[in-house]
Design an enzyme around this catalytic site. Structure first.
Site, short mmCIF file in Angstrom:
data_model
loop_
_atom_site.label_atom_id
_atom_site.label_comp_id
_atom_site.label_asym_id
_atom_site.label_seq_id
_atom_site.Cartn_x
_atom_site.Cartn_y
_atom_site.Cartn_z
N HIS A 283 0.89 -1.27 -0.01
CA HIS A 283 -0.14 0.07 0.05
C HIS A 283 0.81 1.47 -0.23
CE1 HIS A 283 -3.46 2.46 0.40
NE2 HIS A 283 -3.57 2.02 1.59
N HIS A 322 -1.79 -0.19 -12.09
CA HIS A 322 -2.74 -0.08 -11.09
C HIS A 322 -4.05 -0.79 -11.25
CE1 HIS A 322 -5.11 2.49 -8.37
NE2 HIS A 322 -3.93 2.92 -7.90
N ASP A 378 3.23 6.53 -7.50
CA ASP A 378 4.45 6.24 -6.81
C ASP A 378 5.82 6.24 -7.53
OD1 ASP A 378 3.38 5.64 -4.47
OD2 ASP A 378 2.65 3.96 -5.23
N1 CMC Z 1 5.50 -4.62 -14.46
C1 CMC Z 1 5.51 -5.62 -15.17
N2 CMC Z 1 4.38 -6.23 -15.49
C2 CMC Z 1 3.37 -5.63 -15.00
C3 CMC Z 1 3.49 -4.70 -14.07
C4 CMC Z 1 4.54 -4.14 -13.67
N3 CMC Z 1 4.52 -2.93 -12.74
N4 CMC Z 1 2.04 -4.91 -13.46
C5 CMC Z 1 1.18 -5.66 -13.92
N5 CMC Z 1 2.01 -6.33 -14.90
C6 CMC Z 1 1.61 -7.31 -15.69
C7 CMC Z 1 1.24 -8.63 -14.97
O1 CMC Z 1 2.15 -9.44 -14.76
C8 CMC Z 1 0.22 -9.09 -16.01
O2 CMC Z 1 0.63 -9.84 -16.84
P1 CMC Z 1 -0.02 -11.00 -17.55
O3 CMC Z 1 -1.32 -10.74 -18.10
O4 CMC Z 1 0.76 -11.67 -18.73
O5 CMC Z 1 0.15 -12.08 -16.29
C9 CMC Z 1 -0.69 -8.04 -16.30
O6 CMC Z 1 0.14 -6.82 -16.19
C10 CMC Z 1 -1.80 -7.64 -15.46
O7 CMC Z 1 -1.26 -7.20 -13.97
P2 CMC Z 1 -2.12 -7.74 -12.67
O8 CMC Z 1 -1.11 -8.23 -11.74
O9 CMC Z 1 -3.37 -8.67 -12.77
O10 CMC Z 1 -2.68 -6.39 -12.31
P3 CMC Z 1 -3.28 -5.94 -10.80
O11 CMC Z 1 -4.46 -4.86 -10.91
O12 CMC Z 1 -3.53 -7.25 -10.00
O13 CMC Z 1 -2.04 -5.24 -10.18
C11 CMC Z 1 -0.43 -3.41 -9.40
C12 CMC Z 1 -1.85 -4.02 -10.01
C13 CMC Z 1 -0.32 -2.07 -8.92
C14 CMC Z 1 -0.19 -4.62 -8.02
C15 CMC Z 1 0.70 -3.84 -10.22
O14 CMC Z 1 0.49 -3.39 -11.36
C16 CMC Z 1 1.97 -3.96 -9.75
O15 CMC Z 1 2.55 -4.71 -8.71
N6 CMC Z 1 2.60 -3.04 -9.87
C17 CMC Z 1 4.00 -2.50 -9.53
C18 CMC Z 1 3.66 -2.16 -8.11
C19 CMC Z 1 3.17 -0.55 -7.97
O16 CMC Z 1 3.71 0.36 -8.57
N7 CMC Z 1 2.42 -0.49 -7.05
C20 CMC Z 1 1.83 0.94 -6.80
C21 CMC Z 1 0.43 0.94 -7.01
S1 CMC Z 1 -0.29 2.69 -7.05
C22 CMC Z 1 -0.53 3.08 -5.14
C23 CMC Z 1 -1.73 3.28 -4.89
O17 CMC Z 1 -2.64 3.81 -5.40
O18 CMC Z 1 -2.05 2.77 -3.71
#
Ligand code: CMC
Length: 443
Positions: A283, A322, A378
């Site tokens: 978070h 995100h 971030d």
């Molecule tokens: N780098 C590379 N690949 C990514 C990334 C990334 N940062 N984020 C998502 N993907 C890929 C993921 O591997 C998946 O690929 P595939 O379809 O081939 O399996 C696809 O994109 C969809 O990702 P997801 O994990 O299903 O997306 P999610 O909505 O569950 O996750 C997230 C969102 C923010 C947790 C993720 O994008 C992430 O881990 N980002 C990096 C960490 C980060 O920057 N977090 C801050 C979020 S903003 C803070 C806030 O507002 O509180």
């Protein structure tokens, strides 16, 4: 509420037009029509669906609440596909450009922008409550020298409830207002004390001649000078960061505040739950991960290689993607501009060059484009915090200060919402049942 027909066919008595959902329970063959309101069906409407008369009724299963609305809220609107964020209907871009954090806090909490007299009183009230009881200072000094500042913030905000025992009178609007003011006013003081503690420096008292961000800089950085003069460009950049982080609807920490607050505990305790939730790396900690990633990449010419590793699934590009925004995070665009303003004062951080190169390559790359991965809030905020000389452990604290206004706005909305009750999810029990106690010698 829907009802069952005598034939087993059910007709909705609350559903109008085609604003309903027809569900057939294949266990019994009975059909039910559930009203759809605001794009949702009520989970409790499923309870009438029973396999047998003594059946508890159907529940919905939604770990992590990924598709469950837990409240009605008029505070913050997000359209993740369109990249829109609005506080009380005002676009974040306009607020970041024209408003101040203190005014935005008023907007979030009261629902409307203040008139000049209202704003003057609000600023005055917050300013005169920035001091904390000397005993708060004393017990903060009791933390270990290397205590995490977020842990210190969590402990000290929780402890405020013991200094203001009247705060548990949450039904009284005047009382709620005074605790609201205290929380907003004292949060920067506690945050700065936690920072100074880690630096081994004396705590600095608030300077009530300064505005909210200027006073925070004073409490963080004042040394021997008689009067600290905050750089207006840094103060403004900080104020913009505060505006951008003020609220983000039902995220993990806000849900924690609402859930804990639903027990009718005092707001200091409820907000402490929010701080605890924000403490977690999923978070409030992603900006720290971005900074570590940039440091590890080390130079602009290593970016391509790093991106190839991300695409191969070796790791994630931190600060990208995100759960809600599948388009530009509107806050990231605004922060990028604030980075320039801060670096004008502090000098350019070489990590910025790496960040810009990463962004450029990722935004053109099919892997990121097809997955709708854009920079989030971030990606750049850590660079600003580092430029301000903050250790990474302070990053989530910097998030907690402004998020206090969002937590309190949501808490106020919750305690006045007649539909809300104590939060109490159901479970699917997966353990054993009705076992006889086994004596020690027989285990
Ligand atoms: N780098 C590379 N690949 C990514 C990334 C990334 N940062 N984020 C998502 N993907 C890929 C993921 O591997 C998946 O690929 P595939 O379809 O081939 O399996 C696809 O994109 C969809 O990702 P997801 O994990 O299903 O997306 P999610 O909505 O569950 O996750 C997230 C969102 C923010 C947790 C993720 O994008 C992430 O881990 N980002 C990096 C960490 C980060 O920057 N977090 C801050 C979020 S903003 C803070 C806030 O507002 O509180």
């Amino acid at each position: 509420m829907s009802t069952e027909t005598t034939s087993g066919q059910v007709s909705g008595n609350g559903a109008s037009g085609n604003q309903s959902l027809t569900v057939t329970d294949n266990r019994t063959g009975k059909t039910f029509e559930l009203p759809i309101t605001d794009g949702t069906v009520k989970a409790m409407d499923f309870r009438q669906m029973k396999a047998a008369d003594d059946d508890f009724g159907l529940m919905t299963y939604d770990p992590a609440f990924t598709n469950t609305a837990s409240c009605r809220s008029a505070v913050t609107f997000i359209d993740g596909d369109a990249g829109i964020l609005e506080y009380r209907g005002y676009p974040i871009e306009q607020l970041a450009e024209k408003s101040t954090y203190v005014e935005v806090a008023y907007l979030l909490i009261h629902g409307e922008l203040p008139t000049q007299p209202q704003l003057d009183k609000w600023v005055h009230d917050i300013t005169v409550h920035t001091f904390v009881h000397e005993n708060v200072k004393s017990f903060m000094q009791g933390f270990r020298h290397d205590a995490h500042p977020m842990g210190m913030l969590c402990g000290s905000v929780g402890a405020l409830s013991t200094f203001y025992p009247d705060a548990n009178d949450i039904k009284d609007p005047i009382n709620r207002n005074i605790q609201t003011i205290r929380l907003l006013a004292k949060m920067p003081t506690l945050a700065a004390f936690a920072y100074r503690h880690g630096m081994g420096q004396p705590y600095v008292y608030p300077d009530n001649d300064l505005d909210y961000p200027g006073n925070f800089l004073n409490m963080m950085y004042k040394m021997t000078e008689l009067k600290y003069q905050p750089d207006p460009r840094l103060a403004r950049a900080l104020d913009i960061l505060f505006i951008l982080h003020a609220d983000h609807e039902q995220n993990c920490s806000t849900s924690a505040v609402r859930s804990v607050g639903s027990s009718q505990v005092d707001p200091y305790s409820a907000v402490t739950a929010g701080i605890a939730a924000l403490y977690g790396p999923l978070h409030g900690g992603a900006n720290e991960a971005v900074l570590r990633m940039l440091q590890r990449i080390g130079s602009k010419d290593k970016v391509r290689e790093f991106i190839d590793g991300v695409k191969a699934g070796n790791e994630k590009l931190m600060g990208f993607g995100h759960r809600v925004y599948k388009n530009f995070d509107p806050r990231a665009t605004i922060i990028k501009k604030a980075v320039d303003d801060v670096f004008e004062v502090t000098g350019v951080n070489p990590l910025l060059e790496i960040a810009l190169e990463l962004e450029k390559i990722a935004l053109e790359d099919e892997y990121f484009v097809s997955r709708k991965l854009y920079p989030n809030v971030d990606f750049y905020s850590g660079l600003i915090y580092e430029a301000l000389g903050l250790p990474t452990s302070m990053f989530p604290v910097m998030f907690a200060i402004p998020r206090t206004s969002g937590w309190v706005a949501q808490w106020l909305e919750m305690v006045q919402d007649p539909e809300q009750k104590i939060a109490r999810p159901r479970q699917i029990y997966t353990g054993d049942r009705t076992r006889d106690y086994v004596g020690m010698g027989s285990r």
